[in-house]
Design a protein around this motif. Structure first.
Motif, PDB file in Angstrom:
ATOM      1  N   ALA A 212     -46.153  -8.364  33.163  1.00  0.00           N
ATOM      2  CA  ALA A 212     -45.088  -7.413  33.514  1.00  0.00           C
ATOM      3  C   ALA A 212     -43.730  -8.117  33.590  1.00  0.00           C
ATOM      4  O   ALA A 212     -42.695  -7.530  33.264  1.00  0.00           O
ATOM      5  CB  ALA A 212     -45.406  -6.723  34.838  1.00  0.00           C
ATOM      6  N   GLU A 213     -43.735  -9.396  34.022  1.00  0.00           N
ATOM      7  CA  GLU A 213     -42.485 -10.166  34.060  1.00  0.00           C
ATOM      8  C   GLU A 213     -41.896 -10.344  32.667  1.00  0.00           C
ATOM      9  O   GLU A 213     -40.698 -10.552  32.501  1.00  0.00           O
ATOM     10  CB  GLU A 213     -42.727 -11.540  34.700  1.00  0.00           C
ATOM     11  N   ASN A 215     -42.137  -7.978  30.444  1.00  0.00           N
ATOM     12  CA  ASN A 215     -42.000  -6.592  29.976  1.00  0.00           C
ATOM     13  C   ASN A 215     -43.197  -6.127  29.150  1.00  0.00           C
ATOM     14  O   ASN A 215     -43.068  -5.252  28.291  1.00  0.00           O
ATOM     15  CB  ASN A 215     -40.702  -6.410  29.168  1.00  0.00           C
ATOM     16  N   THR A 217     -46.171  -4.170  29.870  1.00  0.00           N
ATOM     17  CA  THR A 217     -46.893  -3.310  30.810  1.00  0.00           C
ATOM     18  C   THR A 217     -47.759  -2.360  30.007  1.00  0.00           C
ATOM     19  O   THR A 217     -47.611  -2.260  28.778  1.00  0.00           O
ATOM     20  CB  THR A 217     -45.910  -2.493  31.670  1.00  0.00           C
ATOM     21  N   THR A 220     -45.277   0.043  28.219  1.00  0.00           N
ATOM     22  CA  THR A 220     -44.535  -0.481  27.050  1.00  0.00           C
ATOM     23  C   THR A 220     -45.480  -0.779  25.895  1.00  0.00           C
ATOM     24  O   THR A 220     -45.153  -0.541  24.728  1.00  0.00           O
ATOM     25  CB  THR A 220     -43.755  -1.763  27.407  1.00  0.00           C
ATOM     26  N   LEU A 289     -41.633  -6.736  21.370  1.00  0.00           N
ATOM     27  CA  LEU A 289     -41.113  -6.747  22.737  1.00  0.00           C
ATOM     28  C   LEU A 289     -40.326  -8.035  23.026  1.00  0.00           C
ATOM     29  O   LEU A 289     -39.960  -8.301  24.171  1.00  0.00           O
ATOM     30  CB  LEU A 289     -42.266  -6.606  23.740  1.00  0.00           C
ATOM     31  N   ILE A 291     -41.225 -11.213  23.054  1.00  0.00           N
ATOM     32  CA  ILE A 291     -41.902 -12.125  23.979  1.00  0.00           C
ATOM     33  C   ILE A 291     -41.787 -13.561  23.453  1.00  0.00           C
ATOM     34  O   ILE A 291     -42.021 -13.818  22.275  1.00  0.00           O
ATOM     35  CB  ILE A 291     -43.391 -11.752  24.141  1.00  0.00           C
TER      36      ILE A 291
END
Length: 447
Positions: A212-213, A215, A217, A220, A289, A291
């Protein structure tokens, strides 16, 4: 020390001394060695200097801006502290690259590695690329020695039975959730997207909080998933129970679990598998996203390392032992050294009780393998036999219903590979498999 120098190397050192004397210097400095390295350059080294327009005459003018001659005329002058440090470093470089002799290239490499600001400034002035030069010189050094193979064979591509992956996934509630999602999706083959979506359902787990940190989730991830029109990213081969890329991910997750000392595949290991394999729908969504794969991997592994699982510590030490002798391959012999280096767990206690020390074991390993040169430019891998030992240790931990693989599992697994290098070393040190098994039993009874 100079008896180990090749003719070109020793001529370069003499050139540096003569240059210092002719300049009227009171000591031989690293800058004098730079002049000598350029003056005595041949082959690739000479081309590197010529490409930047560097020659001995130009360097002579540069060096005189940094070193002022004295009024005295010396007959003999000593090496200064920096120069002595450079000579020591050439010996270290030669040892790590597996050379018995110190080559001209080792002097050149030591000079580039030594952070002398004057030398850096001089070379930068000519646009000399030190990083590229070091890479080339490392390869030149490696070409001058015979590449040594490992007695247990080179690393081969991993082969896992799908039953093993299936069996280990069944141990987790993730499997049931993933199957439900698979059914709801209308597909017949499990992919990375169902596995990750199932992991994200548990909002209270450590891995879900960490994701979640970044983004990642359930909202998403599923939003991106719904926008996909094709499942092509999951396939790069024939269809099986898992998509090919889900199979690769789970394959990698299994190996990660074992190397991190766990006897079960946890959600953390599956996410690491996705980050390592970098293929499939889940990986594509992570990329969309934005990442940072490396950063997320570090964040997952860091808390596991803090717990100091025995096997993780032992395997890290095994890799360090391989690096120490210039090897990029970890065989069962390095597992043995890792157990001894760890020092406090049951495996080390059993070996110590049998009068096996790290020093003695290292000595035998070095005689068996010698010093290699692979350390410079290759990642460290396990031999097939080392992987067999890790597999067996994993099974032993599971049979004992433990969450982690312990040192005694690794040591006991080594005894099942009678023709392994580790067992040959133990036999040379006067110990057999029966003594080890009995020792483990005794230590476990004490514990």
């Amino acid at each position: 020390m100079f008896e180990k120098f090749t003719e070109q190397a020793i001529n370069t050192v003499y050139e540096a001394q003569n240059y210092a004397l002719n300049m009227g210097s009171s000591e031989v400095y690293a800058e004098h060695l730079l002049y000598a390295v350029v003056k005595n350059a041949k082959g690739i080294s000479l081309r590197m200097f010529r490409n930047c327009g560097i020659d001995a005459d130009k360097l002579d003018e540069d060096i005189k801006n940094y070193i002022s001659p004295t009024a005295k005329n010396y007959v003999v002058i000593p090496f200064n502290k920096d120069f002595k440090g450079l000579l020591k470093q050439t010996l270290d470089l030669a040892t790590k690259s597996g050379n018995k002799n110190i080559l001209y290239e080792h002097l050149f490499l030591a000079l580039l590695n030594y952070k002398n600001p004057n030398i850096i400034e001089i070379l930068d002035r000519y646009g000399f690329d030190s990083f590229a030069a070091k890479d080339i010189l490392n390869k030149v050094v490696q070409k001058k020695i015979k590449k040594m193979s490992h007695p247990e064979g080179e690393e081969v591509g991993e082969v896992r039975e799908i039953d093993e992956i299936y069996k280990n996934l069944e141990r987790s509630s993730i499997f049931d959730k993933a199957i439900s999602k698979l059914t709801a999706s209308g597909y017949e083959i499990l992919g990375t997207e169902q596995i990750v979506s199932s992991i994200l359902e548990n909002k209270e787990s450590d891995i879900t909080r960490l994701l979640a940190e970044f983004n990642i989730t359930q909202e998403t991830f599923d939003e991106k998933l719904e926008s996909l029109q094709s499942r092509d990213a999951e396939y790069s081969g024939r269809k099986i129970v898992f998509t090919p890329n889900a199979f690769r991910v789970m394959n990698n997750a299994l190996q990660s679990a074992k190397e991190l000392g766990s006897s079960t595949v946890l959600p953390e290991h599956i996410i690491l598998g996705i980050l390592n394999v970098k293929k499939g729908i889940a990986s594509d969504i992570f990329t969309e996203l934005n990442i940072d794969f490396d950063e997320l991997s570090k964040r997952i592994i860091k808390p596991i390392e803090k717990q100091m699982p025995e096997t993780l510590v032992i395997l890290k030490l095994a890799k360090e032992e391989a690096r120490r002798i210039g090897r990029n391959i970890v065989g069962t012999e390095m597992f043995l050294l890792g157990i001894l280096a760890e020092g406090s767990a049951i495996g080390a206690r059993v070996l110590n009780s049998l009068e096996i020390t790290l020093k003695d074991a290292r000595s035998v390993v070095e005689k068996q393998l010698g010093y290699g040169n692979e350390y410079f430019d290759k990642e460290i891998v396990f031999t097939k036999r080392a992987k067999n030992v890790l597999e067996k240790a994993w099974s032993l931990a599971q049979e004992a219903d433990r969450e982690r693989i312990n040192s005694e599992d690794l040591l006991l697994a080594i005894t099942t590979e009678q023709s392994s290098l580790a067992m040959k070393i133990l036999e040379q040190l006067g110990v057999d498999a029966l003594e080890i098994k009995y020792g483990i039993l005794k230590e476990m009874e004490k514990s």
